[in-house]
Design a protein around this motif. Structure first.
Motif, PDB file in Angstrom:
ATOM      1  N   THR A  33      21.966 -59.367  18.758  1.00 14.59           N
ATOM      2  CA  THR A  33      20.701 -59.425  18.080  1.00 14.59           C
ATOM      3  C   THR A  33      20.590 -58.116  17.059  1.00 14.59           C
ATOM      4  O   THR A  33      19.983 -58.342  15.965  1.00 14.59           O
ATOM      5  N   THR A  34      20.925 -56.804  17.605  1.00 16.81           N
ATOM      6  CA  THR A  34      20.872 -55.836  16.649  1.00 16.81           C
ATOM      7  C   THR A  34      21.675 -55.966  15.363  1.00 16.81           C
ATOM      8  O   THR A  34      21.259 -55.556  14.400  1.00 16.81           O
ATOM      9  N   MET A  35      23.039 -56.457  15.402  1.00 20.18           N
ATOM     10  CA  MET A  35      23.852 -56.782  14.174  1.00 20.18           C
ATOM     11  C   MET A  35      22.912 -57.588  13.382  1.00 20.18           C
ATOM     12  O   MET A  35      23.011 -57.445  12.308  1.00 20.18           O
ATOM     13  N   ILE A  36      22.415 -58.782  13.854  1.00 19.81           N
ATOM     14  CA  ILE A  36      21.673 -59.507  13.225  1.00 19.81           C
ATOM     15  C   ILE A  36      20.605 -58.851  12.368  1.00 19.81           C
ATOM     16  O   ILE A  36      20.065 -59.230  11.074  1.00 19.81           O
ATOM     17  N   ARG A  37      19.914 -58.068  13.144  1.00 17.37           N
ATOM     18  CA  ARG A  37      18.693 -57.295  12.392  1.00 17.37           C
ATOM     19  C   ARG A  37      19.248 -56.323  11.182  1.00 17.37           C
ATOM     20  O   ARG A  37      18.473 -56.131  10.357  1.00 17.37           O
ATOM     21  N   CYS A  38      20.261 -55.905  11.688  1.00 22.17           N
ATOM     22  CA  CYS A  38      21.036 -54.945  10.553  1.00 22.17           C
ATOM     23  C   CYS A  38      21.166 -55.564   9.286  1.00 22.17           C
ATOM     24  O   CYS A  38      20.974 -55.398   8.154  1.00 22.17           O
ATOM     25  N   LEU A  39      21.993 -57.048   9.668  1.00 22.29           N
ATOM     26  CA  LEU A  39      22.213 -57.773   8.492  1.00 22.29           C
ATOM     27  C   LEU A  39      21.008 -58.159   7.516  1.00 22.29           C
ATOM     28  O   LEU A  39      20.905 -58.265   6.334  1.00 22.29           O
ATOM     29  N   LEU A  40      19.777 -58.289   8.217  1.00 24.69           N
ATOM     30  CA  LEU A  40      18.640 -58.486   7.737  1.00 24.69           C
ATOM     31  C   LEU A  40      17.869 -57.304   7.029  1.00 24.69           C
ATOM     32  O   LEU A  40      17.015 -57.190   6.346  1.00 24.69           O
ATOM     33  N   GLY A  41      18.492 -56.334   7.486  1.00 21.87           N
ATOM     34  CA  GLY A  41      18.098 -54.904   6.825  1.00 21.87           C
ATOM     35  C   GLY A  41      16.536 -54.619   7.186  1.00 21.87           C
ATOM     36  O   GLY A  41      16.061 -54.098   6.783  1.00 21.87           O
ATOM     37  N   VAL A  42      16.219 -55.054   8.535  1.00 21.39           N
ATOM     38  CA  VAL A  42      14.720 -54.655   8.966  1.00 21.39           C
ATOM     39  C   VAL A  42      14.597 -53.318   9.620  1.00 21.39           C
ATOM     40  O   VAL A  42      13.601 -52.868   9.597  1.00 21.39           O
ATOM     41  N   PHE A  43      15.613 -52.636   9.670  1.00 22.66           N
ATOM     42  CA  PHE A  43      15.626 -51.333  10.180  1.00 22.66           C
ATOM     43  C   PHE A  43      16.685 -50.736   9.586  1.00 22.66           C
ATOM     44  O   PHE A  43      17.673 -51.020   9.168  1.00 22.66           O
ATOM     45  N   PRO A  44      16.677 -48.955   9.772  1.00 25.21           N
ATOM     46  CA  PRO A  44      17.654 -48.286   9.217  1.00 25.21           C
ATOM     47  C   PRO A  44      19.011 -48.336  10.060  1.00 25.21           C
ATOM     48  O   PRO A  44      18.834 -48.449  11.409  1.00 25.21           O
ATOM     49  N   PHE A  45      19.991 -48.092   9.449  1.00 24.14           N
ATOM     50  CA  PHE A  45      21.379 -47.920  10.374  1.00 24.14           C
ATOM     51  C   PHE A  45      22.304 -47.373   9.470  1.00 24.14           C
ATOM     52  O   PHE A  45      22.065 -47.013   8.290  1.00 24.14           O
ATOM     53  N   ARG A  46      23.422 -47.118  10.155  1.00 23.67           N
ATOM     54  CA  ARG A  46      24.698 -46.176   9.474  1.00 23.67           C
ATOM     55  C   ARG A  46      25.502 -47.267   8.919  1.00 23.67           C
ATOM     56  O   ARG A  46      25.632 -48.385   9.581  1.00 23.67           O
ATOM     57  N   GLY A  47      26.249 -47.075   7.882  1.00 21.68           N
ATOM     58  CA  GLY A  47      27.204 -48.213   7.496  1.00 21.68           C
ATOM     59  C   GLY A  47      26.602 -48.749   6.221  1.00 21.68           C
ATOM     60  O   GLY A  47      25.230 -48.425   5.781  1.00 21.68           O
ATOM     61  N   SER A  48      27.025 -49.977   6.134  1.00 26.88           N
ATOM     62  CA  SER A  48      26.175 -50.779   4.928  1.00 26.88           C
ATOM     63  C   SER A  48      26.536 -52.304   4.952  1.00 26.88           C
ATOM     64  O   SER A  48      27.397 -52.619   5.738  1.00 26.88           O
ATOM     65  N   VAL A  49      25.661 -52.795   4.809  1.00 25.85           N
ATOM     66  CA  VAL A  49      25.848 -54.523   4.709  1.00 25.85           C
ATOM     67  C   VAL A  49      25.323 -54.777   3.207  1.00 25.85           C
ATOM     68  O   VAL A  49      24.393 -54.516   2.536  1.00 25.85           O
ATOM     69  N   THR A  50      26.170 -55.512   2.700  1.00 23.11           N
ATOM     70  CA  THR A  50      25.818 -56.461   1.400  1.00 23.11           C
ATOM     71  C   THR A  50      25.676 -57.787   1.432  1.00 23.11           C
ATOM     72  O   THR A  50      26.485 -58.396   2.283  1.00 23.11           O
ATOM     73  N   VAL A  51      24.886 -58.382   0.790  1.00 19.15           N
ATOM     74  CA  VAL A  51      24.774 -59.992   0.911  1.00 19.15           C
ATOM     75  C   VAL A  51      24.601 -60.354  -0.852  1.00 19.15           C
ATOM     76  O   VAL A  51      23.839 -59.697  -1.584  1.00 19.15           O
ATOM     77  N   LYS A  52      25.466 -60.854  -1.140  1.00 17.92           N
ATOM     78  CA  LYS A  52      25.865 -61.491  -2.436  1.00 17.92           C
ATOM     79  C   LYS A  52      26.002 -60.416  -3.234  1.00 17.92           C
ATOM     80  O   LYS A  52      25.445 -60.105  -4.349  1.00 17.92           O
ATOM     81  N   GLY A  53      26.398 -59.202  -2.803  1.00 15.42           N
ATOM     82  CA  GLY A  53      26.608 -57.984  -3.608  1.00 15.42           C
ATOM     83  C   GLY A  53      25.586 -57.065  -3.577  1.00 15.42           C
ATOM     84  O   GLY A  53      25.596 -56.131  -4.092  1.00 15.42           O
ATOM     85  N   ILE A  54      24.407 -57.560  -2.861  1.00 12.70           N
ATOM     86  CA  ILE A  54      23.198 -56.602  -2.800  1.00 12.70           C
ATOM     87  C   ILE A  54      23.340 -55.740  -1.414  1.00 12.70           C
ATOM     88  O   ILE A  54      23.158 -56.504  -0.299  1.00 12.70           O
TER      89      ILE A  54
END
Lengths: 298, 474, 293
Positions: free
Chosen positions: A41-62
């Motif tokens: 669940t936490t990973m999914i929320r990181c994916l959605l960017g609903v809270f701060p986290f370390r590292g990076s996630v890009t969706v369609k390059g964003i």
């Protein structure tokens, strides 16, 4: 489509996601698999960017951390349990999300139609069944026809037939070319829907593999289309539901989702109720053999 | 059209020539009037032709000077505009304007230096002092309208001043935007039906005795009526409203004996009635009765040494503080009832069992917050706040905190007494307020409607369904 | 990543429009939720009934002579407003974010293509509109009573009273939202809201009174400390607006009138504006930085 680099998220001292990385191509489907508390669940929320986290996630390059709003516009999200205001009416709720997604009332109506919730607009959310809520969530997720669907335990609050419905709907979406990311702890869902599985344990990636490697002998869900005598579709659907099957009625006939090793069961059930099956057809053919599935859909 | 107008003008000019009246009055020197006066018999009527007369007019012959409401005397900003030096003059129907503005020689619109004068129906504009009577007994000042110069309060002159002028009648005058209407050493006056607003003291009496002050309307001044060292004055039927200067008294008394204050309406002043050491003679009494004292910050304020006043049959209505002692203490040397008739207090919390209109328990207001203010005036900042209420509630719950009452009314009235009050003259229509009410309710209902209105959910043809996701059991 | 990267932020004006659209969507929903909730109905009815009652009581007994102190009505309304409006706004604000967080709906809306700033601002706008509507009803009916019984004396001041009251509500709402953002549960947020109400309405004034007596504070100190409280600033603004000076408030008020003169109403109004903006800004920053859901 989705890139996850070294994502780490800690709540106070508990590390929920620990240095997770993966990539997913367009049209791919990926399951985050693990027990409760593994960090899905936490990973999914990181994916959605609903809270701060370390590292990076890009969706369609964003980057979701920098341009979360734009990144999320490519994602339809289905939560574990639909969290609408209980007092709100179904119609008002979906219109609210339609507004957030910048789509019109027509699109909202189309989305409701697509999940079979038309005619329920005046119902209050609290009066909806679990299945209806989940379908509503799906409708919301599909409002602006986003390329990516992210789901967090989409079937955990549903009964068997509801589960079958949802799984089947998702399979169609995947087949329509959507990119699918979902968290699950149910092997049957993973096998039915995912091309790829990321196994998580205590926030860490344990294995990045495919369902068939993880469960070589698992019987996946298959959808069977039954061709019945004229005018018996409704009663057949009722009988099958009675027997605990996931049934789906559409213009072309009656579809039942069953585990691979039980394909004949719906026919037998209908025969018992004196409903004649003229023909049937297996819609999806997931290559998997063996019949040792210990779990199944029903 | 233009031709028609030209002809009309020509005709008018011709008529003007025939009648000897200038149509467009040329400004001329005030000496024109001087020569008219010179030719006139004493006691005769002198009609001044319409026109503007520039300079300072001096009347030194007992005549009746009639301006016919069309003669203008313009002082050109020099000295006093009109000066009356002969006894028994009448000055009537002029517009007097533009006196000097330096305060040192006290330039006036009309200065009267002789008795038995009548100043009537004049309009004074742009004058430092308005009408100034010095040693002019038995004069009448009637129905004049006096407008001051646009100056700060400190640089203004008095609207009307009497100096050693006994037996005068001051009636129906309107003063706006000057300093005081003031009476020095002048006795046996009748001051009535005057209207003073936007000035410092509405009516101010210094060492002026035996006077009747009635039916005046004093509003928006610093102080309504202020009496100092003046005795035997009867103040009745005046409307005194919104006088909110630094002291801001509706009626103020300082060291005055035998004062009667009755049937006045004292509304929304800083202090309704202020009494400082009046009566001052030990055997004298003051009477305050039948007044409507309402909506003032303080209804009745008196110094603690004040004594021998009888306060009866008044209505003290919704004053922020009904009665208070100036600088702490109480008002126990005065009596708040006469012959078993007290006053109406809107904060009276007692009851009237036998229905005779007199409360069955005495009225002795105690306020912890008031007593705190008396001790620490800075605390007045906190009036009108819930914290004040909290303190009062606490005091009620803990009687040992309760201060001594400021006064005791043994027989408070339970109904607003029927008072014969001056008519207020302020009749306003409720229409704008009604419109406001409608606007506000429309805003509320309108925004509710905007948000809540139900639009039918659009019907979509099945062909538009682009991504069917498996039909559930709808 | 094989697909072409989409450039963030298509056009400036488009982004602004989308921003406003989201804020309005949230505002609309918040308004709906507030207006159909029980607390809101209760407060509105209480405020309206009390306001109309105060208007009538202030008019009663003043006869038909139009004495009808508008000022008196305002003074009566003042106490009522200072009790009810902050309570209403603080509780509404306190429930906003914390309540959604507790119901789990916050996560769901944040998973949509919206930013946290939009969510918070949208809620603020919606609640503010709901509060102002509630007050419009109270003041509207009260104005009806005044129109019927007292005419239109002081209508300008009455309008200003409404504007200032809305300002007070916005300020208190802003404080309430800050409390909501920092507390994890809605019960805690409501408790904090009540405490803030107690502090602003009673304790700070009582404390300042005690300070005035004990430390013999000078007028300028009392004034500075006094207007720091938005309720005092509101009260003074109403009185200045009504009487053109603060002399009613004793030496401190006279000091204020003498020192600030014509700028005094602006000074007092700006205190309200600051209270409406600063807590909301802090709430925005905290909400964004903490990222709690």
């Amino acid at each position: 489509m989705i890139q996850v680099f070294h994502v780490t998220k800690a709540f106070q001292r508990v590390v929920a996601v620990d240095d997770l990385s993966f990539e997913l191509e367009q049209g791919g489907s990926l399951a985050l698999w693990g027990s409760n508390g593994a960090g899905k669940t936490t990973m999914i929320r990181c994916l959605l960017g609903v809270f701060p986290f370390r590292g990076s996630v890009t969706v369609k390059g964003i980057d979701v951390k920098k341009h979360g709003k734009q990144a999320r516009s490519f994602i339809g999200y289905v939560p574990q349990e639909l969290a609408f205001h209980d007092d709100a009416r179904l119609g008002a709720s979906i219109l609210f999300f339609a507004r957030l997604r910048k789509v019109g009332r027509e699109d909202a109506a189309v989305a409701l139609d697509a999940v079979g919730l038309r005619g329920h607009e005046r119902k209050r959310v609290r009066d909806l069944s679990g299945g209806m809520k989940q379908r509503l969530a799906l409708a919301v997720a599909l409002l602006a026809d986003p390329p990516i669907i992210v789901l967090d335990e989409p079937t955990s609050n549903l009964d068997a037939s509801g589960r079958g419905e949802v799984v089947e709907s998702l399979a169609r979406l995947r087949d329509a070319g959507k990119t699918l990311v979902f968290a699950s702890h149910r092997p049957d869902e993973v096998v039915s829907l995912a091309e790829r599985v990321i196994m998580m344990e205590r926030g860490k990636l344990i294995r990045d593999t495919t369902p068939s490697k993880l469960w070589p002998a698992y019987a996946p869900v298959q959808t069977i289309r039954l061709y019945l005598s004229e005018g018996t579709d409704e009663s057949a659907a009722a009988v099958l539901r009675e027997a605990g099957h996931a049934v789906n009625l559409n213009g072309h006939g009656l579809c039942v989702s069953v585990s691979r090793n039980r394909k004949a069961e719906p026919v037998a059930v209908l025969a018992k109720a004196s409903i004649i099956v003229r023909d049937f057809e297996v819609l999806e053919d997931i290559p998997a053999d063996g019949n040792a599935g210990s779990e199944d859909l029903t | 059209m233009t031709r028609f107008l030209t002809i009309l003008y020509a005709l008018l000019a011709f008529v003007g020539v025939l009648t000897g009246q200038p149509v467009a009055a040329q400004n001329q020197a005030v000496d024109a009037i001087h020569s008219l006066i010179e030719q006139a018999e004493p006691g005769s009527v002198v009609h001044v032709p319409p026109g503007v007369y520039e300079g300072n007019l001096v009347i030194d012959k007992p005549i009746i000077l009639e301006g016919g409401d069309q003669a203008i005397i313009d002082g050109l900003g020099q000295g006093s505009v009109v000066e009356i030096r002969a006894e028994g003059c009448t000055f009537r129907g002029f517009l007097v304007r533009n006196s000097a503005s330096g305060v040192d020689r006290e330039p006036s619109g009309i200065r009267v230096l002789a008795g038995n004068s009548t100043i009537e129906n004049n309009r004074l504009e742009d004058v430092l002092f308005g009408i100034d009577l010095q040693n002019a007994p038995n004069s009448k000042v009637l129905n004049n309208e006096i407008l001051g110069k646009d100056l700060g309060l400190a640089r203004r002159g008095d609207g009307l001043r009497l100096w050693w002028s006994l037996g005068c009648t001051i009636k129906g005058n309107t003063v706006k935007g000057l300093r005081d209407m003031v009476f020095w050493y002048s006795e046996d006056l009748d001051v009535s039906d005057n209207r003073v607003s936007d000035s410092r003291y509405g009516l101010h009496f210094m060492y002026s005795h035996h006077t009747s002050v009635h039916d005046n309307n004093l509003s928006e001044n610093a102080v309504g009526i202020y009496l100092m060292y003046s005795n035997t004055i009867d103040i009745s039927h005046n409307t005194i409203r919104n006088n909110r200067g630094v002291s801001g008294y509706g009626i103020g008394l300082k060291d005055c004996d035998s004062i009667t204050i009755s049937s006045n309406a004292l509304l929304a002043n800083r202090v309704g009635i202020y009494v400082d050491n009046s009566p001052s003679a030990y055997d004298s009494t003051g009477l305050i009765s039948d007044n409507m004292v309402a909506f003032n910050e303080i209804g009745l304020l008196a110094t603690p040494i004040t004594h021998n006043n009888i306060i009866t049959h008044n209505a003290f209505l919704e004053n922020e503080e009904q009665a208070a002692a100036h600088g702490g203490g109480n008002l126990s040397l005065n009596s708040f009832a006469s012959d078993g008739i007290g006053n109406f207090w809107s904060d009276y919390a007692g009851y009237d069992k036998d229905g005779d209109g007199i409360g069955d328990i005495i009225h002795e207001p105690k306020s912890l917050f008031r007593s705190l203010i008396a001790r620490e005036p800075n605390l007045r900042l906190f009036v009108h706040s819930p914290a004040q209420q909290a303190i009062e509630l606490t005091a009620r719950a803990l009687p040992e905190l309760n201060p001594k009452p400021i006064f005791v009314d043994p027989t408070p009235l339970t109904r607003v007494p029927d008072l014969t009050l001056p008519s207020d003259g302020q009749t306003t229509t409720g229409a704008p307020m009604g419109v406001l009410a409608v606007v506000l309710l429309t805003i509320a209902c309108g925004s509710g409607w905007l948000v809540f209105r139900q639009q039918p959910f659009p019907n979509v043809l099945p062909t538009k369904v682009s991504h069917t996701i498996g039909r559930g059991r709808a | 990543m094989t697909t072409m990267a989409v450039q963030p932020g298509r056009t400036e004006s488009g982004a602004h429009l989308s921003r406003i659209g989201c804020i309005l969507a949230f505002a609309r929903r918040e308004f709906r939720d507030a207006v159909s909730s029980r607390w809101f109905l209760l407060y509105t009815i209480a405020f309206t009934v009390l306001a109309v009652a105060v208007s009538f009581m202030s008019l009663a007994g003043s006869g038909s002579q139009g004495f009808a102190g508008f000022g008196r009505t305002t003074a009566g309304l003042l106490n009522l407003i200072m009790l009810v409006v902050p309570l209403m706004a603080l509780i509404a604000g306190a429930g906003s974010i914390a309540g959604e967080r507790e119901r789990g709906t916050l996560l769901y809306v944040l998973a949509q293509p919206v930013s946290r700033v939009e969510v918070l601002l949208g809620k603020y706008v919606g609640l503010a509109a709901a509060l102002c509507c509630s007050m419009c009803i109270g003041f509207g009916l009260s104005a009806g009573a005044l129109a019927w019984r007292a005419g239109s004396v002081g209508i300008g001041a009455y309008v200003m009273l409404i504007v200032l009251t809305c300002g007070l509500a916005l300020a208190m709402l802003s404080v309430g939202m800050l409390l909501s953002v920092v507390s994890r549960r809605s019960g805690v947020a409501t408790g904090l809201g009540l405490f803030a109400w107690l502090v602003l309405v009673f304790l700070s004034d009582l404390g300042l009174m005690a300070g005035t007596i004990i430390f013999k504070l000078r007028v300028q100190e009392i004034f500075a400390l006094g207007i720091a409280n938005p309720l005092q600033a509101f009260k003074m603004a109403v009185i200045v607006n009504m009487n053109a000076s603060l002399d009613v408030l004793g030496p401190v008020g006279m000091y204020a009138s003498q020192t600030y003169g014509r700028t005094l109403p602006w000074l007092l109004a700006s205190v309200l504006v600051i209270w409406a903006i600063v807590p909301l800004l802090i709430a925005l920053i905290v909400f964004k930085k903490r990222g709690s859901i």
